[in-house]
Design a protein around this motif. Sequence first.
Motif, mmCIF file in Angstrom:
data_model
loop_
_atom_site.group_PDB
_atom_site.id
_atom_site.type_symbol
_atom_site.label_atom_id
_atom_site.label_comp_id
_atom_site.label_asym_id
_atom_site.label_seq_id
_atom_site.Cartn_x
_atom_site.Cartn_y
_atom_site.Cartn_z
ATOM 1 N N ALA A 235 8.906 -8.463 -4.950
ATOM 2 C CA ALA A 235 8.815 -7.313 -4.056
ATOM 3 C C ALA A 235 10.181 -7.062 -3.432
ATOM 4 O O ALA A 235 11.000 -7.955 -3.344
ATOM 5 N N GLY B 138 11.628 -3.477 2.116
ATOM 6 C CA GLY B 138 10.217 -3.292 2.447
ATOM 7 C C GLY B 138 9.689 -4.471 3.239
ATOM 8 O O GLY B 138 8.925 -4.305 4.185
ATOM 9 N N ALA B 139 10.144 -5.662 2.876
ATOM 10 C CA ALA B 139 9.683 -6.870 3.562
ATOM 11 C C ALA B 139 10.040 -6.822 5.038
ATOM 12 O O ALA B 139 9.198 -7.058 5.907
ATOM 13 N N ARG C 209 7.869 -4.286 6.891
ATOM 14 C CA ARG C 209 6.480 -4.710 7.073
ATOM 15 C C ARG C 209 6.346 -5.785 8.134
ATOM 16 O O ARG C 209 5.467 -5.740 8.986
ATOM 17 N N TRP C 210 7.260 -6.765 8.083
ATOM 18 C CA TRP C 210 7.195 -7.815 9.112
ATOM 19 C C TRP C 210 7.499 -7.244 10.494
ATOM 20 O O TRP C 210 6.950 -7.722 11.493
ATOM 21 N N VAL D 60 4.324 -5.864 11.879
ATOM 22 C CA VAL D 60 3.451 -6.954 12.339
ATOM 23 C C VAL D 60 3.950 -7.520 13.663
ATOM 24 O O VAL D 60 3.185 -7.725 14.611
#
Lengths: 270, 372
Positions: free
Chosen positions: B6, B10-11, B14-15, B18
């Motif tokens: 991935a 993007g990682a 996304r984190w 969260v």
Amino acid sequence: MILVELRKTFRRPRTWATIAVLNALPVLVAVLLVLTDLAPRPGEGPPFLSAVLSNGTLYPLAALAIVLPLFLPIAVAVVAGDAIAGEAQAGTLRYLLARPAGRTRLLVAKLVAVLAFVLVTVLVVAAVGYVIGTTLFEAQPVAGGTSVSGTSLTPEEVAWRTLLAIGYVAVSMLGVAAFALFFSTLTDSPLGATMGALAVLVASSLLFTLDAASPLAPYLPTRYWLSFVDLFREPILWRDVTRGLALQGVYVGALLSAAWASFTTKDITS
Amino acid sequence: MGGVAAGGRGAVARWAVVAALVGALVALPSLIGALPAADEPVGAVELRAAVLASADVGFSGYAESAGGLALPVTEQLGSVADLFSDRTTMRVWWRGPADNRVDVVTAGGETGIRRDATGTWTWEYERATATRAVLGPLALPAPPDLLPSALGRRLLSEATEREVTRIGARRVAGRNALGLRLVPGQPASSVSHVDVWVDGGTGLPLQVQLFADAADRAAMDTRFLDLDLGTPAAATTAFAPPPGARVRSAQEAEVLLEAGRRIRTVPFPAQLAGLPRRTLQGVPPGIGLYGRGVTLLTVAPLPRRLASGLRTTLAQAPGAVVDGSSVRVAAGPVGLMVVDVPGQGPYVLTGTVTVDALATAAAEVPDLRPAP
């Protein structure tokens, strides 16, 4: 995809074996109670167990109280911990993701399957408890029961409060499922994910008994587990029940979004 | 390994989502807790009067009391000692001083005390027992006495105007609470101060904190966590023993009165350790009561078999002073002393006074002066 996962979960003999083992302890306790006629004194042992000798319709609650501290969380952690890590360990995860469905949808499908397992497990324990309670013990269909506060409850009140309690226990288990599912996305070992979730629960239970940790108490995932007893006070004490629901909601929300972030961004190598 | 990889950007995104979500959820309770409290220009004397007039204010609520008093007492008084050392959680419905209900809630059960015009019903779920007690002149401390409303009224009832001052405001049970500080005027007192936080509208004490000498943590802290103003329904406070319950009548008051009749009457001076003697209806003449407000001292002769047990327990308590025939110890603001003068029989002195004041008082009781 959701249907596929549901079918997979409930076609596994392992799932039903887990549920059967989970029911063994309440059944054993019930048989021992009937044989010896020795109920624990009220206030000792699991909640409601002392009352079942005179009112068998309370046995679903006693059964849930018996498995709630340890057996139920273990069962839920095993199944939820297996969700992603199990596929990874078996080497099937990359094939699952080769389908055009996408990771988020797979995660949602796994989640739904775990939720279904939690619900079915709690319902089966309660149902088996009801059957045992009404066959082995004296049922009082007319008299209803006595609330924790010393007032009389009609059978209808006992019934709907029991249903609420079953729902509450199921929601409490969702937090366990969320922990295990999150750990399951971090590791390729289902055992590691299960143990991680159980370690969180053991730590939480331990901290809850410690006075020095009381500032942390409202945030511990196991803090409000026993609050289903509050549903049997008169009037119902909603304070801890609503807090328990909100707390589980926060844990489930935070952990599932973390699971999503972890799973959708990690490199799948197996 | 090839695998399904991935993207890196993007990682992070996304984190970040969260982290923001978790941060917001974690910050929510402290944001609610940081809501400012509004003070009102009410004088200390006026506020104290409002507290004393609040006995008839109807309410229902949820209160928690935490006591840090580890009283070194024998088993007979275990329930009283627990009351002052443990965390007690209570639900309360208050229609008035003679019509109320206090349930002590535990994880798997509860003990409910319902007061009516002629006495109390105590329901113990753990024992499936309902106990009827008729009102007597004397009673041991019970959970309802720990409610902030009841304790605040009691502690302020004998305070003088010079002893109370205003100390700002805070939020208790989601309400504005005006602070009232009581600093006892007697030098013998072991209580440094008592803070009572009062609901401005009704005069109901919402939180009471009692501080011992040289302590920055409250020795006793009782507060409402939830409070609804408005008189609860009569059906909520009424009680009838449920079918199948054991019903008995209380023996405690009888035991107390019987013990009182057995106490030998001894002469007490008009003043001990600077505290004047007082009389209270129902107290046997063999018991000497001294002091006022939060500074109280009790002196009583003790049966010998009780005395030896108490003496041993006290001597083992941390900080105990063993001085010839006497043992004295302080447990937070509560001082306890057992004196055994040969030929006179044992005495117990206890109260919210300093250990030194206990020793002074013991030397002033004629019976307890060491023989020359």
